[in-house]
Design a protein around this motif. Sequence first.
Motif, PDB file in Angstrom:
ATOM      1  N   LYS A 158       0.839  -1.211   0.000  1.00 26.44           N
ATOM      2  CA  LYS A 158       0.000   0.000   0.000  1.00 26.44           C
ATOM      3  C   LYS A 158       0.869   1.254   0.000  1.00 26.44           C
ATOM      4  O   LYS A 158       0.557   2.238  -0.677  1.00 26.44           O
ATOM      5  CB  LYS A 158      -0.926  -0.015   1.214  1.00 26.44           C
ATOM      6  N   GLN A 159       1.989   1.204   0.728  1.00 20.72           N
ATOM      7  CA  GLN A 159       2.915   2.343   0.742  1.00 20.72           C
ATOM      8  C   GLN A 159       3.646   2.474  -0.587  1.00 20.72           C
ATOM      9  O   GLN A 159       3.822   3.575  -1.107  1.00 20.72           O
ATOM     10  CB  GLN A 159       3.931   2.155   1.882  1.00 20.72           C
ATOM     11  N   ALA A 160       4.054   1.334  -1.165  1.00 19.18           N
ATOM     12  CA  ALA A 160       4.794   1.360  -2.428  1.00 19.18           C
ATOM     13  C   ALA A 160       3.948   1.927  -3.555  1.00 19.18           C
ATOM     14  O   ALA A 160       4.457   2.609  -4.457  1.00 19.18           O
ATOM     15  CB  ALA A 160       5.271  -0.048  -2.784  1.00 19.18           C
ATOM     16  N   GLN A 161       2.643   1.670  -3.506  1.00 17.64           N
ATOM     17  CA  GLN A 161       1.772   2.108  -4.593  1.00 17.64           C
ATOM     18  C   GLN A 161       1.522   3.599  -4.612  1.00 17.64           C
ATOM     19  O   GLN A 161       0.902   4.117  -5.541  1.00 17.64           O
ATOM     20  CB  GLN A 161       0.447   1.346  -4.509  1.00 17.64           C
ATOM     21  N   THR A 162       2.016   4.312  -3.607  1.00 22.61           N
ATOM     22  CA  THR A 162       1.955   5.768  -3.676  1.00 22.61           C
ATOM     23  C   THR A 162       3.026   6.317  -4.607  1.00 22.61           C
ATOM     24  O   THR A 162       2.977   7.488  -4.974  1.00 22.61           O
ATOM     25  CB  THR A 162       2.146   6.386  -2.272  1.00 22.61           C
ATOM     26  N   MET A 163       3.990   5.433  -5.005  1.00 21.33           N
ATOM     27  CA  MET A 163       5.098   5.882  -5.855  1.00 21.33           C
ATOM     28  C   MET A 163       5.189   5.143  -7.182  1.00 21.33           C
ATOM     29  O   MET A 163       5.741   5.665  -8.150  1.00 21.33           O
ATOM     30  CB  MET A 163       6.422   5.717  -5.090  1.00 21.33           C
ATOM     31  N   ILE A 164       4.675   3.917  -7.260  1.00 20.19           N
ATOM     32  CA  ILE A 164       4.728   3.139  -8.504  1.00 20.19           C
ATOM     33  C   ILE A 164       3.374   2.486  -8.775  1.00 20.19           C
ATOM     34  O   ILE A 164       2.548   2.364  -7.873  1.00 20.19           O
ATOM     35  CB  ILE A 164       5.823   2.043  -8.463  1.00 20.19           C
ATOM     36  N   ALA A 165       3.173   2.080 -10.036  1.00 18.38           N
ATOM     37  CA  ALA A 165       1.913   1.440 -10.430  1.00 18.38           C
ATOM     38  C   ALA A 165       1.833   0.017  -9.881  1.00 18.38           C
ATOM     39  O   ALA A 165       2.855  -0.616  -9.596  1.00 18.38           O
ATOM     40  CB  ALA A 165       1.791   1.423 -11.947  1.00 18.38           C
ATOM     41  N   VAL A 166       0.618  -0.491  -9.756  1.00 22.51           N
ATOM     42  CA  VAL A 166       0.402  -1.839  -9.243  1.00 22.51           C
ATOM     43  C   VAL A 166       1.094  -2.871 -10.134  1.00 22.51           C
ATOM     44  O   VAL A 166       1.746  -3.798  -9.645  1.00 22.51           O
ATOM     45  CB  VAL A 166      -1.107  -2.144  -9.150  1.00 22.51           C
TER      46      VAL A 166
ATOM     47  N   THR B 156       3.672  -2.547 -12.023  1.00 23.85           N
ATOM     48  CA  THR B 156       5.125  -2.471 -11.829  1.00 23.85           C
ATOM     49  C   THR B 156       5.537  -3.176 -10.550  1.00 23.85           C
ATOM     50  O   THR B 156       6.536  -3.914 -10.516  1.00 23.85           O
ATOM     51  CB  THR B 156       5.589  -1.006 -11.774  1.00 23.85           C
ATOM     52  N   LEU B 157       4.760  -2.983  -9.477  1.00 21.12           N
ATOM     53  CA  LEU B 157       5.054  -3.646  -8.200  1.00 21.12           C
ATOM     54  C   LEU B 157       4.951  -5.155  -8.335  1.00 21.12           C
ATOM     55  O   LEU B 157       5.821  -5.898  -7.852  1.00 21.12           O
ATOM     56  CB  LEU B 157       4.092  -3.136  -7.122  1.00 21.12           C
ATOM     57  N   VAL B 158       3.880  -5.636  -8.992  1.00 26.65           N
ATOM     58  CA  VAL B 158       3.701  -7.082  -9.162  1.00 26.65           C
ATOM     59  C   VAL B 158       4.851  -7.667  -9.983  1.00 26.65           C
ATOM     60  O   VAL B 158       5.350  -8.761  -9.680  1.00 26.65           O
ATOM     61  CB  VAL B 158       2.350  -7.391  -9.840  1.00 26.65           C
TER      62      VAL B 158
ATOM     63  N   SER C 119       2.708 -10.024 -15.806  1.00 30.00           N
ATOM     64  CA  SER C 119       2.699  -8.598 -15.452  1.00 30.00           C
ATOM     65  C   SER C 119       3.505  -7.756 -16.426  1.00 30.00           C
ATOM     66  O   SER C 119       3.267  -6.546 -16.552  1.00 30.00           O
ATOM     67  CB  SER C 119       3.235  -8.401 -14.027  1.00 30.00           C
ATOM     68  N   LEU C 120       4.448  -8.387 -17.148  1.00 27.85           N
ATOM     69  CA  LEU C 120       5.309  -7.659 -18.089  1.00 27.85           C
ATOM     70  C   LEU C 120       4.499  -6.915 -19.154  1.00 27.85           C
ATOM     71  O   LEU C 120       4.648  -5.694 -19.304  1.00 27.85           O
ATOM     72  CB  LEU C 120       6.311  -8.630 -18.719  1.00 27.85           C
ATOM     73  N   PRO C 121       3.627  -7.589 -19.919  1.00 26.33           N
ATOM     74  CA  PRO C 121       2.849  -6.852 -20.926  1.00 26.33           C
ATOM     75  C   PRO C 121       1.869  -5.863 -20.307  1.00 26.33           C
ATOM     76  O   PRO C 121       1.530  -4.850 -20.920  1.00 26.33           O
ATOM     77  CB  PRO C 121       2.107  -7.965 -21.683  1.00 26.33           C
TER      78      PRO C 121
ATOM     79  N   GLU D  40       3.108   2.302 -18.166  1.00 20.70           N
ATOM     80  CA  GLU D  40       3.827   2.603 -16.926  1.00 20.70           C
ATOM     81  C   GLU D  40       5.330   2.397 -17.106  1.00 20.70           C
ATOM     82  O   GLU D  40       5.789   1.822 -18.090  1.00 20.70           O
ATOM     83  CB  GLU D  40       3.311   1.708 -15.788  1.00 20.70           C
ATOM     84  N   SER D  41       6.074   2.843 -16.131  1.00 25.41           N
ATOM     85  CA  SER D  41       7.535   2.710 -16.171  1.00 25.41           C
ATOM     86  C   SER D  41       7.987   1.546 -15.303  1.00 25.41           C
ATOM     87  O   SER D  41       7.373   1.241 -14.280  1.00 25.41           O
ATOM     88  CB  SER D  41       8.191   4.005 -15.674  1.00 25.41           C
ATOM     89  N   PHE D  42       9.087   0.886 -15.743  1.00 29.06           N
ATOM     90  CA  PHE D  42       9.673  -0.189 -14.952  1.00 29.06           C
ATOM     91  C   PHE D  42      10.618   0.356 -13.879  1.00 29.06           C
ATOM     92  O   PHE D  42      11.028  -0.368 -12.977  1.00 29.06           O
ATOM     93  CB  PHE D  42      10.463  -1.146 -15.854  1.00 29.06           C
ATOM     94  N   THR D  43      10.962   1.619 -13.997  1.00 29.30           N
ATOM     95  CA  THR D  43      11.942   2.208 -13.095  1.00 29.30           C
ATOM     96  C   THR D  43      11.399   2.305 -11.671  1.00 29.30           C
ATOM     97  O   THR D  43      10.246   2.695 -11.457  1.00 29.30           O
ATOM     98  CB  THR D  43      12.335   3.621 -13.572  1.00 29.30           C
ATOM     99  N   LEU D  44      12.263   1.945 -10.716  1.00 32.39           N
ATOM    100  CA  LEU D  44      11.898   2.058  -9.304  1.00 32.39           C
ATOM    101  C   LEU D  44      12.599   3.275  -8.704  1.00 32.39           C
ATOM    102  O   LEU D  44      13.831   3.307  -8.629  1.00 32.39           O
ATOM    103  CB  LEU D  44      12.304   0.799  -8.539  1.00 32.39           C
TER     104      LEU D  44
END
Length: 275
Positions: free
Chosen positions: A17-25, A27-29, A179-181, A188-192
């Motif tokens: 939940k905290q990570a999703q404030t900065m990256i897309a779902v 990308t996280l998965v 999740s890749l496609p 979205e971006s892959f960058t963390l």
Amino acid sequence: MTIAYAFVMSLTALAAKQAQTMIAVSTLVFWQSLFCALILLPQMRGRWQKRPLSVWKIHFLRSFGGFIGFLFYYWSLNHIPLVEASLLRTCAPLCVPFVVLVLHRIRIPKARWLPLIIGFVGVAFIIQPMPSHLNPWHLVGLVSAVGLALSMVTTRMLSQQVSGEETLFVYFLVSTLLSLPLVFVQGESFTLPLGVWPFVAAVTITLYVGMTLYNLAYTYAPASIVSPVSYVGVVFSGFWGWVIWGHVPGIYAILGMLFIFLSILMSTRMARNRG
């Protein structure tokens, strides 16, 4: 193992939940699945065996169910309180009989309908399916329960044929590929970003530990025994939601919690009496 799994997975949800404030779902998965697959890769050295097509089909179903379960759970976390998302995900045992019906053509016994109806009344209390209250993100959270139910049933099927490490590695590998496609399609971006790395690391570690405990629990005991104990995860999620975001479950959420737990207890007693 089940209580530990429930606690660890509540930490996963908290970090996600905290990570999703900065990256897309998506990308996280992708990153959580890739990192977990890399952790498991050395453990698979010398353990590969030729599997029949029937086993690979179950592998894919289990992986697809787990992927859908996490993807939709994470999406719901962005829009509804943590405890409500966890409550809906915990409805997975209610969906198990329907998954078994589709996979094995085994009809739901008449005796099972009462606890199922009670459980879905609890779901209705949480979702409140009225035009003035209906939040579509509650339905998204419910889809995560269907994915988890599919993974429950197929994990049990695989436990008699393959090792837990193989089940997890294939799951994380398939989840990475699925999740890749999705990342590309959503643009979205892959960058963390640097600030999200601690949360992604926490998600990866807790997810790996939690899924290992999950596999062990469902290997040594049927879902009907494990499910009521894993319900304690709702308490953990409610605690984090209260401490961090100040979310206090309303009367409908509490009623829904009680109805769902009663349903799971009734189903467990029926399973034990039948055994």
